[in-house]
Enzyme design. Structure first.
Site, short mmCIF file in Angstrom:
data_model
loop_
_atom_site.label_atom_id
_atom_site.label_comp_id
_atom_site.label_asym_id
_atom_site.label_seq_id
_atom_site.Cartn_x
_atom_site.Cartn_y
_atom_site.Cartn_z
N GLY A 56 -8.80 66.04 20.58
CA GLY A 56 -8.13 65.86 19.30
C GLY A 56 -7.68 67.08 18.52
O GLY A 56 -7.10 66.89 17.44
N CYS A 60 -1.44 66.15 18.78
CA CYS A 60 -2.39 65.11 19.19
C CYS A 60 -2.83 64.34 17.95
O CYS A 60 -3.17 64.93 16.93
CB CYS A 60 -3.61 65.74 19.87
N GLY A 67 -5.34 69.36 19.20
CA GLY A 67 -3.98 69.82 19.44
C GLY A 67 -3.02 69.53 18.30
O GLY A 67 -3.19 68.57 17.54
#
Length: 348
Positions: free
Chosen positions: A177, A182, A179
């Protein structure tokens, strides 16, 4: 239900404390690392940075550009078999990972390419590295490719880091998570602060003589420095390498003084609606998209960004007295902070 009350940290929560040093110039430090991989006993030396296996950044052009700096690229998995075979048979293949997921077609395609070209590095990549099936695939790929360095993930806890190394991974990819494109944390509520994940997973991996790659969450060169300080052996970048000539993706132009000028490039997560529409015909009815599509500024050749990244790491090393990159985690002391920068004139 249970609650863990221990404080967990992200890159924004800390700074690296400077230490007295005999290093007087950034040119005196060595930013390369040398590794011997657990399951193959093969060796590698270079700058331990990896372009993410997203179809925007994980390109053959990126592998050629980063290879000049001793860095690596995880190619995206959507290249045709013949292009992959030709690439890995050539000199640039030594700077790249072959990427795949866990489907039968993914495994079959790897086997087909490996029949005609040497595959020295493999990136087994899934969003959720906690599935039992993933461990089984890691074991299978290790059995089928005993001489290849295998990087597998993603996970964020020490127990699964150890399990993946025992299953056959040489490098475990850390991050759920963090990114820039993301949305897993927003959509599912699942994740783990990236700095603490690196610290805890690196400790677990190093106890088994395995390695970790910090994947996601870096927005500036200082975050990369912090990842190395936390124990990351490799750092994987997506958004920080987006927007360059070596990337794939649509370029947006504007007319300025009568000329067409590139101003932006598309960038999206591999679990986004954009990616799933392109490669799977759309988002399956039983799941939600866990990525977004954005436009990044057009930034020209990646050479300039690599110079900034490597220069930042060198400077960090002089601040803490680390002559070699392998010394950084031993010489790092993190200081918790409530603010990092003075942004009165903007955050750039």
């Amino acid at each position: 239900m249970r609650i863990e009350t221990d404080v967990k940290l992200d890159f924004k929560d800390v700074l690296i404390r400077p230490k007295r040093s005999t290093l007087n110039t950034r040119s005196a430090v060595d930013v390369n690392r040398a590794f011997r991989f657990l399951h193959t006993s093969s060796e590698w030396k270079g700058f331990p940075l990896i372009a993410a296996n997203m179809d925007v950044t994980g390109t053959m052009a990126m592998a050629r550009a980063l290879g000049k700096h001793g860095a690596l690229t995880a190619l995206h998995k959507h290249y045709p078999e013949d292009e992959l075979a030709e690439f890995f048979a050539g000199p640039d293949g030594t700077h790249a990972f072959y990427s795949l997921g866990t489907t039968t077609d993914d495994v079959r395609k790897l086997a087909a390419v490996a029949k005609t070209a040497p595959i020295r590095r493999i990136c087994l990549d899934v969003a959720n590295g906690y599935a039992e099936k993933f461990l089984e695939i890691v074991k299978r790929v290790r059995d089928d490719h005993p001489d290849a360095v295998i990087m597998a993930g993603n996970v964020v806890t020490g127990d699964m880091t150890e399990a993946l190394i025992i299953a056959g991974a040489d490098i475990v990819k850390i991050g759920i998570g963090p990114g820039s494109v993301c949305t897993t944390r927003r959509v599912t509520g699942v994740g783990y602060p990236q700095l603490s994940a690196i610290i805890e997973c690196a400790d677990a991996a190093h106890g088994l003589k395995g390695l970790v790659c910090a994947d996601g969450g870096c927005t500036v060169p200082g975050d990369i420095a912090k990842a190395y300080g936390a124990g990351a052996d490799f750092v994987m970048l997506g958004g920080m390498l987006a927007g360059h000539d070596e990337c794939a993706g649509d370029i947006r132009y504007e007319t300025r003084d009568g000329e067409q000028v590139a101003v932006g490039m598309s960038f999206y997560g591999m679990s986004s609606q954009t990616a799933m529409k392109r490669y799977a015909g759309g988002v399956a009815h039983y799941r939600a998209a866990e990525g977004k599509t954005v436009e990044t500024p057009y930034r020209g050749p990646v050479e300039g960004t690599m110079a900034e990244i490597m220069g930042g790491v060198r400077s960090m090393m002089t601040y803490i007295g680390a002559a070699h990159l392998k010394e950084v985690s031993k010489r790092t002391t993190f200081v918790r902070v409530t603010a990092q920068t003075n942004d009165v004139f903007g955050s750039a």
